[in-house]
Scaffold this motif. Structure first.
Motif, mmCIF file in Angstrom:
data_model
loop_
_atom_site.group_PDB
_atom_site.id
_atom_site.type_symbol
_atom_site.label_atom_id
_atom_site.label_comp_id
_atom_site.label_asym_id
_atom_site.label_seq_id
_atom_site.Cartn_x
_atom_site.Cartn_y
_atom_site.Cartn_z
ATOM 1 N N GLY A 90 0.812 -1.218 0.000
ATOM 2 C CA GLY A 90 0.000 0.000 0.000
ATOM 3 C C GLY A 90 0.838 1.257 0.000
ATOM 4 O O GLY A 90 0.525 2.237 -0.677
ATOM 5 N N ALA A 133 -6.668 9.275 -1.174
ATOM 6 C CA ALA A 133 -6.543 7.933 -0.593
ATOM 7 C C ALA A 133 -7.665 7.658 0.404
ATOM 8 O O ALA A 133 -8.279 6.582 0.377
ATOM 9 C CB ALA A 133 -5.179 7.791 0.083
ATOM 10 N N VAL A 134 -7.952 8.624 1.258
ATOM 11 C CA VAL A 134 -9.021 8.439 2.254
ATOM 12 C C VAL A 134 -10.375 8.331 1.551
ATOM 13 O O VAL A 134 -11.207 7.482 1.898
ATOM 14 C CB VAL A 134 -9.008 9.590 3.289
ATOM 15 C CG1 VAL A 134 -10.221 9.521 4.183
ATOM 16 C CG2 VAL A 134 -7.724 9.536 4.116
ATOM 17 N N LEU A 175 -10.689 4.930 -0.134
ATOM 18 C CA LEU A 175 -10.905 3.891 0.887
ATOM 19 C C LEU A 175 -12.354 3.899 1.383
ATOM 20 O O LEU A 175 -13.021 2.856 1.390
ATOM 21 C CB LEU A 175 -9.946 4.103 2.067
ATOM 22 C CG LEU A 175 -10.138 3.159 3.251
ATOM 23 C CD1 LEU A 175 -9.893 1.715 2.836
ATOM 24 C CD2 LEU A 175 -9.237 3.565 4.395
ATOM 25 N N GLN A 229 -15.221 1.076 0.498
ATOM 26 C CA GLN A 229 -15.883 0.307 1.556
ATOM 27 C C GLN A 229 -17.402 0.449 1.490
ATOM 28 O O GLN A 229 -18.125 -0.500 1.771
ATOM 29 C CB GLN A 229 -15.374 0.748 2.938
ATOM 30 C CG GLN A 229 -13.952 0.309 3.202
ATOM 31 C CD GLN A 229 -13.397 0.878 4.486
ATOM 32 O OE1 GLN A 229 -13.870 1.884 5.007
ATOM 33 N NE2 GLN A 229 -12.358 0.241 5.003
ATOM 34 N N TRP A 258 -14.728 -0.200 -7.396
ATOM 35 C CA TRP A 258 -13.387 0.392 -7.441
ATOM 36 C C TRP A 258 -13.282 1.519 -8.463
ATOM 37 O O TRP A 258 -12.600 2.518 -8.227
ATOM 38 C CB TRP A 258 -12.324 -0.679 -7.684
ATOM 39 C CG TRP A 258 -12.487 -1.448 -8.968
ATOM 40 C CD1 TRP A 258 -13.153 -2.618 -9.134
ATOM 41 C CD2 TRP A 258 -12.002 -1.073 -10.247
ATOM 42 N NE1 TRP A 258 -13.113 -3.004 -10.443
ATOM 43 C CE2 TRP A 258 -12.405 -2.081 -11.159
ATOM 44 C CE3 TRP A 258 -11.266 0.000 -10.727
ATOM 45 C CZ2 TRP A 258 -12.095 -2.019 -12.512
ATOM 46 C CZ3 TRP A 258 -10.961 0.047 -12.077
ATOM 47 C CH2 TRP A 258 -11.363 -0.953 -12.948
ATOM 48 N N SER A 297 -14.954 4.587 -7.077
ATOM 49 C CA SER A 297 -14.138 5.084 -5.968
ATOM 50 C C SER A 297 -12.927 5.860 -6.470
ATOM 51 O O SER A 297 -12.578 6.912 -5.925
ATOM 52 C CB SER A 297 -13.676 3.918 -5.089
ATOM 53 O OG SER A 297 -14.773 3.206 -4.595
#
Length: 124
Positions: free
Chosen positions: A31, A74-75, A78, A82, A87, A90
């Motif tokens: 990551g 990134a946040v 993520l 979730q 993806w 996102s």
């Protein structure tokens, strides 16, 4: 020639980062390398070679805003991943917020700087 060199250096950095993410047994290391700043380093390297350290420093200064936006991206990816389990969606949302947050942070920093300068001029 400049564009080809950027392509080769940036592409190699991205490829090596990808290999670390695939081959690493530690997912946290994978990551971390997924966020390797290949584009920033390549841009600073190329500007440094072509125009010197002062112009490279300006690129590095601007990249700070992009890196803060990278944290937002990134946040966002993520959390969105979730929540949506999608993806592609996102990533798109993360990229939009990366650019938006980077620009807003730059504008805010510039606004605060100008406000501070105006206060200093009034007091003198």
């Amino acid at each position: 020639m400049d564009l080809l060199l950027r392509f080769l250096i940036g592409g190699t950095a991205v490829m090596l980062s990808y290999l670390v993410t695939v081959l690493s047994p530690w997912k946290i290391l994978a990551g971390i390398f997924a966020a390797f700043p290949a584009v920033m380093i390549t841009a600073i390297l190329m500007v440094g070679i072509a125009s010197g350290s002062k112009k490279a420093a300006k690129i590095a200064k601007g990249s700070v805003y992009g890196m803060v936006g990278g944290v937002v991206c990134a946040v966002t990816v993520l959390i969105t991943l979730q929540m949506s389990q999608n993806w592609l969606f996102s990533i798109i949302i993360g990229l939009v917020l990366w650019l938006g947050s980077s620009v807003v942070i730059y504008w805010f920093k510039d606004f605060v700087k100008n406000k501070h300068l105006a206060v200093l001029k009034k007091s003198s």
